[in-house]
Design a protein around this motif. Structure first.
Motif, PDB file in Angstrom:
ATOM      1  N   GLY A  45       0.845  -1.183   0.000  1.00  0.00           N
ATOM      2  CA  GLY A  45       0.000   0.000   0.000  1.00  0.00           C
ATOM      3  C   GLY A  45       0.882   1.235   0.000  1.00  0.00           C
ATOM      4  N   SER A  48      -0.187   4.911  -5.677  1.00  0.00           N
ATOM      5  CA  SER A  48       0.028   4.227  -6.947  1.00  0.00           C
ATOM      6  C   SER A  48       0.718   5.105  -7.984  1.00  0.00           C
ATOM      7  CB  SER A  48      -1.290   3.694  -7.495  1.00  0.00           C
ATOM      8  OG  SER A  48      -2.233   4.737  -7.638  1.00  0.00           O
ATOM      9  N   CYS A  78      -4.259  -2.276  -1.535  1.00  0.00           N
ATOM     10  CA  CYS A  78      -4.599  -0.862  -1.725  1.00  0.00           C
ATOM     11  C   CYS A  78      -3.913  -0.291  -2.971  1.00  0.00           C
ATOM     12  CB  CYS A  78      -4.304  -0.084  -0.448  1.00  0.00           C
ATOM     13  SG  CYS A  78      -5.247   1.436  -0.338  1.00  0.00           S
ATOM     14  N   ALA A  79      -2.879   0.543  -2.841  1.00  0.00           N
ATOM     15  CA  ALA A  79      -2.185   1.011  -4.043  1.00  0.00           C
ATOM     16  C   ALA A  79      -1.687  -0.175  -4.866  1.00  0.00           C
ATOM     17  CB  ALA A  79      -1.020   1.924  -3.661  1.00  0.00           C
ATOM     18  N   ARG A 107      -9.891   4.717  -7.943  1.00  0.00           N
ATOM     19  CA  ARG A 107      -9.005   5.233  -6.883  1.00  0.00           C
ATOM     20  C   ARG A 107      -9.793   6.094  -5.904  1.00  0.00           C
ATOM     21  NH1 ARG A 107      -4.762   8.833  -8.914  1.00  0.00           N
ATOM     22  NH2 ARG A 107      -3.757   8.544  -6.912  1.00  0.00           N
ATOM     23  N   ASN A 108      -9.353   6.092  -4.666  1.00  0.00           N
ATOM     24  CA  ASN A 108      -9.936   6.941  -3.614  1.00  0.00           C
ATOM     25  C   ASN A 108     -11.459   6.855  -3.646  1.00  0.00           C
ATOM     26  OD1 ASN A 108      -7.262   7.834  -3.081  1.00  0.00           O
ATOM     27  ND2 ASN A 108      -7.445   9.321  -4.714  1.00  0.00           N
ATOM     28  N   ARG A 136      -7.843   5.768   2.161  1.00  0.00           N
ATOM     29  CA  ARG A 136      -7.960   6.323   0.795  1.00  0.00           C
ATOM     30  C   ARG A 136      -7.931   5.187  -0.237  1.00  0.00           C
ATOM     31  NH1 ARG A 136      -4.926   9.515   3.652  1.00  0.00           N
ATOM     32  NH2 ARG A 136      -2.977   8.646   2.905  1.00  0.00           N
ATOM     33  N   HIS A 179      -5.825  -3.233   4.078  1.00  0.00           N
ATOM     34  CA  HIS A 179      -4.427  -3.443   4.474  1.00  0.00           C
ATOM     35  C   HIS A 179      -4.305  -4.478   5.588  1.00  0.00           C
ATOM     36  CE1 HIS A 179      -2.753   0.244   2.539  1.00  0.00           C
ATOM     37  NE2 HIS A 179      -3.922   0.782   2.802  1.00  0.00           N
TER      38      HIS A 179
HETATM   39  N1  GLN Z   1      -5.046   6.412  -2.764  1.00  0.00           N
HETATM   40  C1  GLN Z   1      -3.831   5.679  -2.993  1.00  0.00           C
HETATM   41  C2  GLN Z   1      -3.532   5.532  -4.480  1.00  0.00           C
HETATM   42  O1  GLN Z   1      -4.280   5.938  -5.293  1.00  0.00           O
HETATM   43  C3  GLN Z   1      -3.887   4.308  -2.344  1.00  0.00           C
HETATM   44  C4  GLN Z   1      -3.921   4.442  -0.839  1.00  0.00           C
HETATM   45  C5  GLN Z   1      -3.255   3.330  -0.081  1.00  0.00           C
HETATM   46  O2  GLN Z   1      -2.524   2.499  -0.614  1.00  0.00           O
HETATM   47  N2  GLN Z   1      -3.474   3.337   1.224  1.00  0.00           N
HETATM   48  O3  GLN Z   1      -2.531   4.966  -4.815  1.00  0.00           O
END
Ligand code: GLN
Length: 200
Positions: A45, A48, A78-79, A107-108, A136, A179
Motif C-alpha cells: 500500500g 500508486s 490498496c495502491a 481510486r480513492n 484512501r 491493508h
Molecule cells: N489512494 C492511494 C492511491 O491511489 C492508495 C492508498 C493506499 O494504498 N493506502 O494509490
C-alpha cells in the motif's frame, strides 16, 4: 521459497513482517536483478502514482509486467491493488499500472469525507471475519467484461459502500482494497504464501 516485497514506496516493512510471520523468506525488491530471485511479489500500500513513476525511473516497470505476464504470483494491497488492475478510474494523467487482473478499480473510491474507515470483512477461504483497514482505498468498480476466472473474495458489508468489491483473485494474482499488513492478522498473507508455494 522467497517472496519479494516491492520496495520503491509504501508500507514495505509491514508486509515483510506479515510474510515472515507466516514463515516466508522475504527480499526487498528495488531492482530488476532482485526480481529474478523471487518466487512471488507483494506490491504494498502507498501511492500508486508514485509507485508507477518510481518503477519507470528504476527500470522496473517492464520487468515486473513481464514477470506478471509469465505467471509470477503477486499480491497487492490498496495502491498495490491499483497497480495490478488492468483499468483505473480517477487515475492521474498518464498513470500506468502493471496490470494482470481483469478489473476496473476506482481510486480513492470511498470519498473524501470517509476516506479512511475500518470494519469487519468476510473473505472467501478464511474462517470468521477479518478486520478491514481502508485508507484512501480503491474499490473494484467492475470485473471487466469477458474476464476469465476473476473470483470475488470480499465485499463491503455495511455502510454506504455496501456490496462494493474489495478483494479479488485471478489465477496467481490476489488483491485487496484494505491493508491486512496493518493488523496482527496474517491470514491473507498466509493465503498468498500458499499460492506462491503451489505455483512453484
Ligand atoms: N489512494 C492511494 C492511491 O491511489 C492508495 C492508498 C493506499 O494504498 N493506502 O494509490
Amino acid at each position: 521459497m522467497t517472496i519479494g516485497v516491492l520496495a520503491l514506496q509504501g508500507d514495505v516493512r509491514e508486509h515483510t513482517a506479515a510474510l515472515e510471520a507466516v514463515g516466508a523468506r522475504t527480499l526487498a525488491v528495488r531492482r530488476a536483478s532482485e526480481l529474478d530471485a523471487v518466487d512471488g511479489l507483494v506490491i504494498p500500500g502507498g501511492e500508486s502514482t508514485a509507485m508507477w513513476k518510481l518503477a519507470v525511473a528504476f527500470d522496473m516497470f517492464d520487468p515486473i509486467r513481464k514477470r506478471l505476464a509469465d505467471g509470477m504470483p503477486a499480491y497487492g494491497s490498496c495502491a498495490g491493488m491499483i497497480m495490478l488492475a488492468d483499468h483505473v478510474l480517477d487515475a492521474a494523467e498518464g498513470q500506468l499500472t502493471f496490470g494482470g487482473i481483469s478489473i476496473t478499480v476506482r481510486r480513492n473510491a470511498f470519498g473524501r469525507q470517509v476516506d479512511s474507515f475500518e470494519g469487519p470483512i468476510s473473505f472467501t477461504g478464511i474462517d470468521g471475519e477479518l478486520h478491514g483497514v481502508f485508507i484512501r482505498a480503491p474499490w473494484v468498480e467492475s470485473v471487466d467484461e469477458g474476464a476469465d476466472g476473476v473470483e470475488v473474495l470480499a465485499r463491503v458489508s455495511g455502510g454506504p459502500a455496501t456490496g462494493r468489491i474489495v478483494a479479488v483473485r485471478q489465477g496467481n494474482l490476489l488483491a485487496t482494497s484494505f491493508h491486512p499488513e496493518l493488523t496482527g492478522d496474517h491470514r491473507v498473507h498466509g493465503v498468498f504464501a500458499d499460492l506462491v508455494r503451489a505455483a512453484r
